[in-house]
Design an enzyme around this catalytic site. Structure first.
Site, PDB file in Angstrom:
ATOM      1  N   ARG A 221       0.813  -1.242   0.000  1.00 11.27           N
ATOM      2  CA  ARG A 221       0.000   0.000   0.000  1.00 11.27           C
ATOM      3  C   ARG A 221       0.833   1.273   0.000  1.00 11.27           C
ATOM      4  NH1 ARG A 221      -3.414  -2.784   3.858  1.00 11.27           N
ATOM      5  NH2 ARG A 221      -4.968  -3.915   2.670  1.00 11.27           N
TER       6      ARG A 221
ATOM      7  N   LYS B 206       3.729  11.251 -11.740  1.00  7.04           N
ATOM      8  CA  LYS B 206       2.869  10.391 -12.558  1.00  7.04           C
ATOM      9  C   LYS B 206       3.587   9.065 -12.733  1.00  7.04           C
ATOM     10  CE  LYS B 206      -0.092  13.208 -15.551  1.00  7.04           C
ATOM     11  NZ  LYS B 206      -0.398  13.591 -16.954  1.00  7.04           N
TER      12      LYS B 206
ATOM     13  N   GLU C 268      10.599  16.401 -25.394  1.00 10.81           N
ATOM     14  CA  GLU C 268       9.928  16.885 -24.183  1.00 10.81           C
ATOM     15  C   GLU C 268      10.558  18.202 -23.708  1.00 10.81           C
ATOM     16  OE1 GLU C 268       7.162  15.351 -23.135  1.00 10.81           O
ATOM     17  OE2 GLU C 268       7.404  13.165 -23.042  1.00 10.81           O
TER      18      GLU C 268
ATOM     19  N   LYS D 176       8.388  22.349 -15.060  1.00 14.98           N
ATOM     20  CA  LYS D 176       7.535  21.235 -14.634  1.00 14.98           C
ATOM     21  C   LYS D 176       7.222  21.353 -13.142  1.00 14.98           C
ATOM     22  CE  LYS D 176       6.245  16.515 -14.990  1.00 14.98           C
ATOM     23  NZ  LYS D 176       6.318  15.248 -15.681  1.00 14.98           N
TER      24      LYS D 176
ATOM     25  N   GLU E 119      -3.538  17.136 -11.894  1.00 14.37           N
ATOM     26  CA  GLU E 119      -3.999  17.424 -13.268  1.00 14.37           C
ATOM     27  C   GLU E 119      -5.496  17.768 -13.340  1.00 14.37           C
ATOM     28  OE1 GLU E 119      -2.402  15.695 -17.450  1.00 14.37           O
ATOM     29  OE2 GLU E 119      -3.717  14.336 -16.398  1.00 14.37           O
TER      30      GLU E 119
ATOM     31  N   ARG F 261      -1.937  21.531 -15.217  1.00 14.98           N
ATOM     32  CA  ARG F 261      -0.981  20.435 -15.482  1.00 14.98           C
ATOM     33  C   ARG F 261      -1.246  19.773 -16.835  1.00 14.98           C
ATOM     34  NH1 ARG F 261       1.713  15.735 -11.688  1.00 14.98           N
ATOM     35  NH2 ARG F 261       2.896  14.858 -13.410  1.00 14.98           N
TER      36      ARG F 261
ATOM     37  N   ASN G 170       0.718  17.885 -21.333  1.00 10.63           N
ATOM     38  CA  ASN G 170       0.286  16.840 -22.264  1.00 10.63           C
ATOM     39  C   ASN G 170       0.279  17.328 -23.713  1.00 10.63           C
ATOM     40  OD1 ASN G 170      -1.868  14.177 -22.322  1.00 10.63           O
ATOM     41  ND2 ASN G 170      -0.499  14.404 -20.587  1.00 10.63           N
TER      42      ASN G 170
ATOM     43  N   HIS H  62       0.515  14.959 -26.702  1.00  9.25           N
ATOM     44  CA  HIS H  62       0.379  13.582 -26.221  1.00  9.25           C
ATOM     45  C   HIS H  62      -0.906  12.897 -26.674  1.00  9.25           C
ATOM     46  CE1 HIS H  62       3.848  14.681 -23.851  1.00  9.25           C
ATOM     47  NE2 HIS H  62       3.924  13.472 -23.329  1.00  9.25           N
TER      48      HIS H  62
ATOM     49  N   HIS I 120       0.193   9.631 -28.079  1.00  8.31           N
ATOM     50  CA  HIS I 120      -0.146   8.352 -27.440  1.00  8.31           C
ATOM     51  C   HIS I 120      -0.927   7.453 -28.401  1.00  8.31           C
ATOM     52  CE1 HIS I 120       0.294   9.696 -22.932  1.00  8.31           C
ATOM     53  NE2 HIS I 120       1.452   9.451 -23.509  1.00  8.31           N
TER      54      HIS I 120
ATOM     55  N   HIS J 208       8.521   7.049 -27.268  1.00  9.74           N
ATOM     56  CA  HIS J 208       7.563   8.019 -26.717  1.00  9.74           C
ATOM     57  C   HIS J 208       7.904   9.447 -27.159  1.00  9.74           C
ATOM     58  CE1 HIS J 208       4.839  10.012 -23.942  1.00  9.74           C
ATOM     59  NE2 HIS J 208       5.853  10.735 -23.508  1.00  9.74           N
TER      60      HIS J 208
HETATM   61  N1  LIG Z   1       5.765   9.999 -15.659  1.00 12.24           N
HETATM   62  C1  LIG Z   1       5.878  10.992 -16.507  1.00 12.24           C
HETATM   63  O1  LIG Z   1       5.581  12.149 -16.198  1.00 12.24           O
HETATM   64  C2  LIG Z   1       6.418  10.718 -17.881  1.00 12.24           C
HETATM   65  C3  LIG Z   1       6.855  11.781 -18.665  1.00 12.24           C
HETATM   66  C4  LIG Z   1       7.379  11.497 -19.926  1.00 12.24           C
HETATM   67  C5  LIG Z   1       7.510  10.182 -20.349  1.00 12.24           C
HETATM   68  N2  LIG Z   1       7.095   9.184 -19.547  1.00 12.24           N
HETATM   69  C6  LIG Z   1       7.283   7.788 -19.952  1.00 12.24           C
HETATM   70  O2  LIG Z   1       8.663   7.542 -20.037  1.00 12.24           O
HETATM   71  C7  LIG Z   1       8.889   6.452 -20.941  1.00 12.24           C
HETATM   72  C8  LIG Z   1      10.004   6.795 -21.888  1.00 12.24           C
HETATM   73  O3  LIG Z   1      11.174   7.017 -21.158  1.00 12.24           O
HETATM   74  P1  LIG Z   1      12.600   7.029 -21.838  1.00 12.24           P
HETATM   75  O4  LIG Z   1      12.532   7.786 -23.092  1.00 12.24           O
HETATM   76  O5  LIG Z   1      13.562   7.404 -20.795  1.00 12.24           O
HETATM   77  O6  LIG Z   1      12.772   5.518 -22.294  1.00 12.24           O
HETATM   78  P2  LIG Z   1      13.472   4.219 -21.633  1.00 12.24           P
HETATM   79  O7  LIG Z   1      13.311   4.204 -20.179  1.00 12.24           O
HETATM   80  O8  LIG Z   1      12.941   3.081 -22.414  1.00 12.24           O
HETATM   81  O9  LIG Z   1      15.016   4.438 -21.975  1.00 12.24           O
HETATM   82  C9  LIG Z   1      15.394   4.494 -23.308  1.00 12.24           C
HETATM   83  C10 LIG Z   1      16.522   3.509 -23.638  1.00 12.24           C
HETATM   84  O10 LIG Z   1      17.749   4.075 -23.216  1.00 12.24           O
HETATM   85  C11 LIG Z   1      18.469   3.146 -22.406  1.00 12.24           C
HETATM   86  N3  LIG Z   1      19.203   3.976 -21.451  1.00 12.24           N
HETATM   87  C12 LIG Z   1      18.711   4.630 -20.384  1.00 12.24           C
HETATM   88  N4  LIG Z   1      19.660   5.385 -19.828  1.00 12.24           N
HETATM   89  C13 LIG Z   1      20.787   5.184 -20.533  1.00 12.24           C
HETATM   90  C14 LIG Z   1      22.094   5.712 -20.471  1.00 12.24           C
HETATM   91  N5  LIG Z   1      22.430   6.645 -19.565  1.00 12.24           N
HETATM   92  N6  LIG Z   1      23.003   5.287 -21.370  1.00 12.24           N
HETATM   93  C15 LIG Z   1      22.662   4.379 -22.332  1.00 12.24           C
HETATM   94  N7  LIG Z   1      21.437   3.874 -22.461  1.00 12.24           N
HETATM   95  C16 LIG Z   1      20.499   4.282 -21.572  1.00 12.24           C
HETATM   96  C17 LIG Z   1      17.437   2.230 -21.824  1.00 12.24           C
HETATM   97  O11 LIG Z   1      17.978   0.994 -21.492  1.00 12.24           O
HETATM   98  C18 LIG Z   1      16.417   2.152 -22.966  1.00 12.24           C
HETATM   99  O12 LIG Z   1      16.825   1.169 -23.876  1.00 12.24           O
HETATM  100  C19 LIG Z   1       7.577   6.223 -21.653  1.00 12.24           C
HETATM  101  O13 LIG Z   1       6.966   5.080 -21.118  1.00 12.24           O
HETATM  102  C20 LIG Z   1       6.772   7.449 -21.304  1.00 12.24           C
HETATM  103  O14 LIG Z   1       5.386   7.177 -21.303  1.00 12.24           O
HETATM  104  C21 LIG Z   1       6.562   9.428 -18.324  1.00 12.24           C
HETATM  105  O1  LIG Z   2       3.665  15.070 -16.087  1.00  6.71           O
HETATM  106  C1  LIG Z   2       2.699  15.236 -16.822  1.00  6.71           C
HETATM  107  O2  LIG Z   2       1.632  15.689 -16.399  1.00  6.71           O
HETATM  108  C2  LIG Z   2       2.777  14.891 -18.253  1.00  6.71           C
HETATM  109  O3  LIG Z   2       1.758  14.886 -18.939  1.00  6.71           O
HETATM  110  C3  LIG Z   2       4.128  14.558 -18.824  1.00  6.71           C
HETATM  111  C4  LIG Z   2       4.090  13.727 -20.088  1.00  6.71           C
HETATM  112  O4  LIG Z   2       5.278  14.028 -20.811  1.00  6.71           O
HETATM  113  C5  LIG Z   2       4.109  12.227 -19.831  1.00  6.71           C
HETATM  114  O5  LIG Z   2       4.299  11.529 -21.037  1.00  6.71           O
HETATM  115  C6  LIG Z   2       2.929  11.678 -19.075  1.00  6.71           C
HETATM  116  O6  LIG Z   2       3.183  10.377 -18.635  1.00  6.71           O
HETATM  117  C7  LIG Z   2       1.672  11.635 -19.902  1.00  6.71           C
HETATM  118  O7  LIG Z   2       0.648  11.537 -19.008  1.00  6.71           O
HETATM  119  P1  LIG Z   2      -0.751  10.860 -19.307  1.00  6.71           P
HETATM  120  O8  LIG Z   2      -1.541  11.298 -18.130  1.00  6.71           O
HETATM  121  O9  LIG Z   2      -1.255  11.413 -20.604  1.00  6.71           O
HETATM  122  O10 LIG Z   2      -0.533   9.414 -19.375  1.00  6.71           O
HETATM  123 ZN   LIG Z   3       5.597  12.601 -22.425  1.00  5.65          ZN
END
Ligand SMILES: NC(=O)c1ccc[n+]([C@@H]2O[C@H](COP(=O)([O-])OP(=O)(O)OC[C@H]3O[C@@H](n4cnc5c(N)ncnc54)[C@H](O)[C@@H]3O)[C@@H](O)[C@H]2O)c1
Ligand SMILES: O=C(O)C(=O)C[C@@H](O)[C@H](O)[C@H](O)COP(=O)(O)O
Ligand SMILES: [Zn+2]
Length: 370
Positions: free
Chosen positions: A122, A144, A186, A228, A238, A242, A246, A249, A253, A267
């Site tokens: 939890r 998120k 981004e 951010k 959101e 916030r 997006n 997106h 998406h 992404h």
């Molecule tokens: N939570 C949020 O607010 C938010 C915001 C934006 C994106 N996202 C999510 O994030 C994800 C994408 O993240 P990402 O682009 O970091 O992708 P990822 O985590 O898949 O990393 C990209 C690739 O780079 C490699 N890698 C990572 N760090 C490295 C380094 N320092 N050197 C060499 N290789 C390295 C990884 O192994 C992977 O193959 C998506 O799922 C997206 O939906 C979330």
């Molecule tokens: O932090 C946020 O808020 C964002 O929307 C950041 C985005 O870059 C990210 O990809 C996020 O995960 C998208 O959110 P979602 O709510 O559309 O899934």
């Molecule tokens: Zn994003």
């Protein structure tokens, strides 16, 4: 130089620390958060092979026992299967609710670990050590967390803020070019959504950021995180502003879902195309000048990112299929679509109640099939 950007949330404020050498300082910085000197570090195979030894040394140097939990790299790991596997491995370590989990990787590791931390017994605390540009400027900040399902992106998740974010700019030196560009999508988003001065700075300095020139990179990461942090502090869950984060997106998406969350479209690449499409959609509806949409598109293309459906593997896309994904978007209300649209470069707004037919017609004009 180390910069600290506070995320000023009333109940769970934390710092984002940005600069070189932070992995080496991780032990000293994380130790005060621990009740007992042990932690699980979740990472992917690629990151762990490149940087795991350095992080382990830093944590053990502060007397912290390290239990690595290494998962396969790539978006497919952000799934129910990936989550079940991770939770089982964390349970096997017998972590209790006072323990802290470390997410060491890109957005996939961060989103997955954050969600696992939100529901493990939890809820336990976690720390983000983001290793991609995308994770440093975006996913590690704001709480998120989520997994994808075959029906859509991030459809199952929770808001769960980290206790600390350590963005070590040095780890980006091993990041492949394509991943740098994906993260840059981004970065440019912050300029486009709300800071014209930053957008202009990126037009001039984007190539230096992509080349990892230390000062340009540090400024790009810090300015992105500042924006951010400010938005998240104002609207953690959101309910309003916030949603601007997006930008790009809703279209992006849908493209990720249609291409199956694989290497065909990252992404950041989807968000790059999505932002150019959102600006052209705004211009087509008379909301912003066509020259602003063209300038946004040029800046995105200059970074080697896609701006058109035709540049995405998997094209020709089906307009109706894309719209079906958009109905699952978390901004949709009562079955009606919500988009982030533009008034000009650096000024965007939340447009509710966008007619599905209008979007479908626009996608047809963009080259999608009926
Ligand atoms: N939570 C949020 O607010 C938010 C915001 C934006 C994106 N996202 C999510 O994030 C994800 C994408 O993240 P990402 O682009 O970091 O992708 P990822 O985590 O898949 O990393 C990209 C690739 O780079 C490699 N890698 C990572 N760090 C490295 C380094 N320092 N050197 C060499 N290789 C390295 C990884 O192994 C992977 O193959 C998506 O799922 C997206 O939906 C979330
Ligand atoms: O932090 C946020 O808020 C964002 O929307 C950041 C985005 O870059 C990210 O990809 C996020 O995960 C998208 O959110 P979602 O709510 O559309 O899934
Ligand atoms: Zn994003």
């Amino acid at each position: 130089m180390i910069r600290v950007v506070p995320v000023a949330l009333a109940d769970h404020a934390y710092d984002v620390v940005i600069g070189p050498g932070l992995v080496d300082e991780a032990g000293a910085r994380i130790a005060p958060l621990l009740k007992r000197k042990r932690t699980a570090v979740v990472s992917d195979e690629t990151v762990w092979a490149l940087h795991g030894a350095r992080l382990t040394r830093a944590l053990e140097g502060a007397g912290i026992a390290v239990f690595p939990v290494v998962v396969p790299p790539g978006e497919q790991t952000k799934s129910f299967e990936g989550l079940a596997d991770l939770l089982d491995r964390l349970l096997a370590l017998e972590l209790d609710r006072s323990d802290v989990i470390v997410a060491f990787g890109g957005g996939v590791v961060g989103d997955l670990t954050g969600f696992a931390a939100a529901i493990y017994k939890r809820g336990v605390d976690f720390v983000q050590i983001p290793t991609t540009l995308l994770a440093q400027v975006d996913s590690s900040v704001g709480g998120k967390t989520a997994i994808d399902t075959p029906r859509g992106k991030n459809l199952v998740g929770a808001f769960h803020q980290p206790k600390l974010v350590l963005a070590d700019l040095d780890v980006l030196s091993s990041l492949p070019e394509r991943e740098m560009r994906a993260g840059y999508a981004e970065v440019i988003k912050y300029g486009l959504l709300g800071d014209f001065t930053f957008f202009e700075w990126l037009e001039t300095n984007g190539a230096k950021v992509l080349a990892r020139e230390p000062q340009a990179l540090a400024h790009a990461v810090a300015r992105s995180v500042e924006m951010k942090a400010e938005i998240v502090a104002e609207d953690e869950k959101e309910k309003g502003v916030r949603a601007l984060l997006n930008l790009g997106h809703t279209f992006g998406h849908a493209l990720e879902a249609e291409t199956g969350y694989g290497a065909a479209l990252l992404h950041g690449e989807a968000v790059a195309a999505g932002q150019a499409i959102a600006f052209r959609f705004s211009a087509a509806r008379g909301l912003c000048e066509a020259q602003d949409a063209a300038r946004a598109e040029r800046a995105i293309a200059a970074a080697g990112l896609p701006t058109r459906l035709g540049e995405v593997t998997g094209h020709p896309f089906n307009a109706a299929a894309l719209v079906r994904h958009m109905v699952q978007d978390k901004k949709a209300e009562g079955g009606r679509l919500t988009f982030i649209l533009a008034r000009r470069l650096g000024e965007t707004f939340v447009a509710k109640d966008v007619d599905e037919g209008t979007v479908r017609d626009f996608l047809l004009a963009e080259g999608a099939l009926p």
